[in-house]
Write an enzyme that holds these catalytic residues in place. Structure first.
Site, short mmCIF file in Angstrom:
data_model
loop_
_atom_site.label_atom_id
_atom_site.label_comp_id
_atom_site.label_asym_id
_atom_site.label_seq_id
_atom_site.Cartn_x
_atom_site.Cartn_y
_atom_site.Cartn_z
N LYS A 100 11.96 5.11 -7.58
CA LYS A 100 13.04 4.17 -7.93
C LYS A 100 12.60 3.26 -9.07
O LYS A 100 11.72 2.41 -8.88
CB LYS A 100 13.45 3.30 -6.74
CG LYS A 100 14.74 2.54 -7.09
CD LYS A 100 14.97 1.31 -6.24
CE LYS A 100 14.41 0.05 -6.82
NZ LYS A 100 15.09 -0.45 -8.03
N GLY B 257 5.04 -4.32 -8.44
CA GLY B 257 6.05 -5.37 -8.62
C GLY B 257 5.49 -6.72 -8.21
O GLY B 257 4.28 -6.95 -8.28
N SER B 258 6.37 -7.57 -7.75
CA SER B 258 5.96 -8.94 -7.46
C SER B 258 5.20 -9.03 -6.13
O SER B 258 5.41 -8.21 -5.22
CB SER B 258 7.19 -9.84 -7.40
OG SER B 258 8.06 -9.39 -6.39
N THR B 259 4.37 -10.02 -6.01
CA THR B 259 3.61 -10.25 -4.77
C THR B 259 4.56 -10.53 -3.61
O THR B 259 4.34 -10.07 -2.50
CB THR B 259 2.62 -11.42 -4.99
OG1 THR B 259 1.64 -10.97 -5.95
CG2 THR B 259 1.91 -11.82 -3.71
N GLU B 260 5.63 -11.25 -3.92
CA GLU B 260 6.61 -11.60 -2.88
C GLU B 260 7.20 -10.34 -2.22
O GLU B 260 7.18 -10.19 -0.99
CB GLU B 260 7.70 -12.43 -3.54
CG GLU B 260 8.74 -12.96 -2.61
CD GLU B 260 9.97 -13.42 -3.39
OE1 GLU B 260 9.88 -13.68 -4.60
OE2 GLU B 260 11.04 -13.50 -2.77
N GLY C 211 6.00 -7.29 -2.49
CA GLY C 211 4.88 -6.50 -1.94
C GLY C 211 4.53 -6.94 -0.52
O GLY C 211 4.30 -6.10 0.37
N GLU D 118 0.47 -2.75 -6.17
CA GLU D 118 0.00 -3.33 -7.45
C GLU D 118 0.90 -4.52 -7.71
O GLU D 118 2.06 -4.34 -8.04
CB GLU D 118 0.15 -2.32 -8.59
CG GLU D 118 -0.58 -1.03 -8.40
CD GLU D 118 -2.01 -1.09 -8.86
OE1 GLU D 118 -2.48 -2.20 -9.20
OE2 GLU D 118 -2.66 -0.04 -8.86
N CYS E 257 1.30 -7.68 -15.88
CA CYS E 257 0.69 -8.23 -14.66
C CYS E 257 -0.77 -8.65 -14.90
O CYS E 257 -1.25 -9.59 -14.29
CB CYS E 257 0.75 -7.21 -13.56
SG CYS E 257 0.23 -5.60 -14.12
N GLU F 215 2.37 -17.16 -11.76
CA GLU F 215 2.54 -16.14 -12.78
C GLU F 215 3.81 -16.45 -13.56
O GLU F 215 4.89 -16.54 -12.98
CB GLU F 215 2.66 -14.78 -12.09
CG GLU F 215 2.76 -13.65 -13.05
CD GLU F 215 2.78 -12.32 -12.32
OE1 GLU F 215 3.55 -12.20 -11.36
OE2 GLU F 215 2.04 -11.43 -12.73
P1 NAP Z 1 10.04 -7.06 -8.10
O1 NAP Z 1 11.24 -7.90 -7.93
O2 NAP Z 1 9.02 -7.08 -7.05
O3 NAP Z 1 10.59 -5.59 -8.34
C1 NAP Z 1 9.77 -4.47 -8.43
C2 NAP Z 1 10.54 -3.26 -7.96
O4 NAP Z 1 10.81 -3.39 -6.56
C3 NAP Z 1 11.89 -3.07 -8.63
O5 NAP Z 1 12.17 -1.70 -8.74
C4 NAP Z 1 12.82 -3.74 -7.64
O6 NAP Z 1 14.14 -3.32 -7.75
C5 NAP Z 1 12.20 -3.31 -6.34
N1 NAP Z 1 12.53 -4.16 -5.18
C6 NAP Z 1 13.05 -5.41 -5.15
N2 NAP Z 1 13.17 -5.85 -3.88
C7 NAP Z 1 12.72 -4.85 -3.08
C8 NAP Z 1 12.59 -4.70 -1.66
N3 NAP Z 1 12.92 -5.68 -0.82
N4 NAP Z 1 12.08 -3.54 -1.20
C9 NAP Z 1 11.71 -2.55 -2.02
N5 NAP Z 1 11.81 -2.64 -3.37
C10 NAP Z 1 12.32 -3.78 -3.89
O7 NAP Z 1 9.27 -7.39 -9.41
P2 NAP Z 1 9.85 -7.48 -10.86
O8 NAP Z 1 10.44 -8.81 -11.05
O9 NAP Z 1 10.71 -6.29 -11.13
O10 NAP Z 1 8.50 -7.28 -11.73
C11 NAP Z 1 7.66 -8.33 -12.09
C12 NAP Z 1 6.48 -8.43 -11.15
O11 NAP Z 1 5.78 -7.20 -11.03
C13 NAP Z 1 5.47 -9.42 -11.61
O12 NAP Z 1 5.12 -10.28 -10.56
C14 NAP Z 1 4.28 -8.57 -12.03
O13 NAP Z 1 3.05 -9.18 -11.95
C15 NAP Z 1 4.39 -7.41 -11.16
N6 NAP Z 1 3.76 -6.24 -11.78
C16 NAP Z 1 2.54 -5.81 -11.32
C17 NAP Z 1 1.92 -4.72 -11.90
C18 NAP Z 1 0.60 -4.21 -11.43
O14 NAP Z 1 0.19 -3.15 -11.84
N7 NAP Z 1 -0.09 -4.90 -10.57
C19 NAP Z 1 2.54 -4.05 -12.93
C20 NAP Z 1 3.77 -4.51 -13.38
C21 NAP Z 1 4.37 -5.62 -12.79
P3 NAP Z 1 15.13 -4.14 -8.73
O15 NAP Z 1 14.63 -4.00 -10.09
O16 NAP Z 1 16.42 -3.46 -8.55
O17 NAP Z 1 15.11 -5.55 -8.23
#
Ligand code: NAP
Ligand code: MG
Length: 507
Positions: free
Chosen positions: A211, A263-266, A268, A285, A319, A416
């Site tokens: 996804k 994605g985000s820590t929250e 995750g 991650e 990230c 962040e």
């Molecule tokens: P996010 O809100 O956590 O979203 C990440 C992915 O998860 C998106 O596809 C999102 O869908 C989906 N998602 C949202 N809520 C979910 C749930 N309850 N259950 C399952 N999946 C869900 O993060 P973001 O705002 O897109 O990305 C930014 C964050 O990602 C930053 O905190 C960054 O540090 C982190 N990041 C980490 C890495 C790493 O390698 N460690 C790499 C890149 C980014 P939607 O887009 O439809 O909301």
């Protein structure tokens, strides 16, 4: 003819030939490049994309679609399907069938052929992928062209090489695939994150349901088309678009064996909680707040470029961005002056212009978040410097910015920001640098800049970060494992360590 060195208004020295005969050059303007827009007329996006399930695109059971926009001009690029729980179920069933019927039975050397085919097709279509990545996500074309797309292809090539060598990867232990992997990725490196997820899963004999993020689904859908053309057995890769609920439905589907999330820590943490006790494998991650530590004996020109690359690369939507600059006190003023001069030369604007250094912020939501944290930084008493650049009136933009006088306790030093915003702090001794660098809930990456190799090793041993760069920053390779400590998550992607996340080991 005599040649004289003239100082431009921006302080840039340049040679001017015979000032008395030729009209004086305006070095302010001479420094500007003519626009060099990447051509997009050949890009034919479909007005609507369905879900890629069982080897073909089809309409979602939900009957719902949502728009994906170009964040640099707010124009709608296309509509994509919103998968509901029934669609997720279809995708997981397709992946299970493909796992049992084809993929788990196929020899590694055969799986490798498909991965090589995807890698080569990505190279052939690199230009189109780069353009669409830039249009959908807002990142400069020079980054999508020179980093995202070549790295995505490199990940498929690298893992193709492993597919028939898994017996040698784990010191005599036999590696078996896990089954169906559910994979959820963010918007900052849409194609590259898809490659990081899909390539190792397939190499190890798993099938996948992926996804992409809501705001950047297009290159994953182009990848689905490419996978269809590469004639992978149907259902080996399924790509379903949707929002957070779609991701949650995938996480909670009973027939998924492994979840890989970036994605985000929250989110995750929420995923980890919902998987507790289910026996599903999980890698996370998550976020980061990397320290980039600059000692006074560092090669300063290189350090400045490394800092710039570390935080302004991809608008800071990284990230592992070096978002906390820790500089030795005696070098602080010089370094800050140089940083200020350097960011004044950065080109912010049309991401499709090949000269652009800093593109658009990915979404209105992300822009609001950056603004909120920057306002908090000002309220908390730090000194802000933003590059004096004109920002386009349409779209989502934020000028390269840094803060000096930042306290460790302030929000901009702890949270962040995920934008082009750097917080500058100081230290006096290596111990203090280390303590401050590790004073974070995250632990994804760090950088060390010094003339002394021994100091780099001393720091690298003690920094609690998954990746430590020495006299460089943001360097990646498919053979090098990437992942975090603490609230940056667990598990590694890339390298032999990354394979371990997709296999069960016997013996
Ligand atoms: P996010 O809100 O956590 O979203 C990440 C992915 O998860 C998106 O596809 C999102 O869908 C989906 N998602 C949202 N809520 C979910 C749930 N309850 N259950 C399952 N999946 C869900 O993060 P973001 O705002 O897109 O990305 C930014 C964050 O990602 C930053 O905190 C960054 O540090 C982190 N990041 C980490 C890495 C790493 O390698 N460690 C790499 C890149 C980014 P939607 O887009 O439809 O909301
Ligand atoms: Mg978009």
């Amino acid at each position: 003819m005599s040649r004289e060195i003239t100082k431009s208004p921006k302080g840039i020295a340049a040679a001017s030939a015979g000032a008395s005969q030729a009209p004086a050059l305006d070095f302010g303007r001479a420094w500007d490049y003519a626009p060099a827009l990447e051509g997009v007329s050949h890009i034919k996006l479909q007005p609507r994309y369905g879900l890629f399930i069982g080897g073909a695109f089809r309409a979602p059971r939900s009957d719902k679609y949502f728009a994906t926009v170009n964040p640099s001009n707010e124009q709608v690029l296309s509509e994509v399907a919103e998968a509901n729980a029934a669609d997720v179920d279809d995708a997981v069933r397709a992946a299970r069938l493909a796992y049992e019927k084809y993929w788990s039975k196929m020899r590694g050397a055969e799986r490798a052929k498909y991965l090589f085919r995807i890698a080569r097709a990505l190279q052939e279509k690199a230009r189109d992928f780069a353009i669409v990545e830039t249009m959908d996500g807002g990142k400069p074309i020079k980054e999508s062209r020179d980093f995202d797309v070549p790295m995505a292809a490199a990940h498929f090539f690298y893992h193709a090489g492993w597919a028939d060598k898994l017996d040698y990867a784990f010191q005599g232990r036999r590696a078996r695939p896990l089954g169906v992997a559910g994979q959820i990725i963010p918007w900052n490196f849409p194609l590259l994150m898809a490659a990081w997820k899909i390539a190792p899963a397939l190499a190890c004999g798993n099938t996948v349901v992926l996804k992409p993020a809501e705001t950047t689904p297009l290159t994953a859908l182009l990848l689905a088309q490419l996978i269809e053309e590469a004639e992978l057995p149907p259902g080996v890769v399924n790509i379903i678009t949707g929002a957070g609920e779609t991701g949650a439905a995938l996480v909670n589907h009973a027939d998924v064996n492994k979840i890989a999330f970036t994605g985000s820590t929250e989110v995750g943490k929420r995923i980890q909680a919902s998987l507790a006790g289910t026996g599903k494998r999980l890698t996370l991650e998550l976020g980061g707040k990397a320290a980039n530590v600059v000692f006074a004996d560092a090669p300063m020109d290189q350090a400045v470029e490394g800092i710039i690359n570390g935080i302004y690369f991809n608008q800071g939507h990284v990230c592992c961005a070096g978002s906390r600059l820790l500089v030795e006190e005696s070098a602080h003023d010089t370094l800050v002056r140089r940083l200020r001069d350097r960011i004044a030369t950065m080109r912010v604007g049309d991401p499709l212009d090949k000269n652009t250094d800093v593109g658009a912020i990915n979404s209105k939501m992300q822009l609001d978040r950056i603004r909120e944290l920057v306002d908090a930084g000002e309220r908390e008493g730090a000194t802000r410097y933003s590059a004096p650049c004109a920002l386009p009136s349409k779209g989502y933009w934020f000028a390269p910015t840094f803060f000096t006088g930042v306290a460790q306790s302030s929000r901009i030093a702890r949270e962040e920001i995920f934008g082009p915003v750097l917080s500058v702090l100081t230290f006096r001794t290596p111990d203090e640098a280390l303590e401050k660098a590790n004073n974070t809930m995250y632990g994804l990456s760090a950088g060390v800049w010094t003339d002394k190799g021994a100091k780099i090793f001393w720091m690298a041993e003690r920094l609690k970060a998954g990746v430590v760069w020495g006299n460089t920053f943001n360097k990646f390779d498919p053979s090098s494992p990437f992942g975090g400590y603490k609230e940056s998550g667990f598990g590694r992607e890339g390298g032999r360590q990354g394979l371990a996340a997709y296999v069960e080991l016997d013996g």
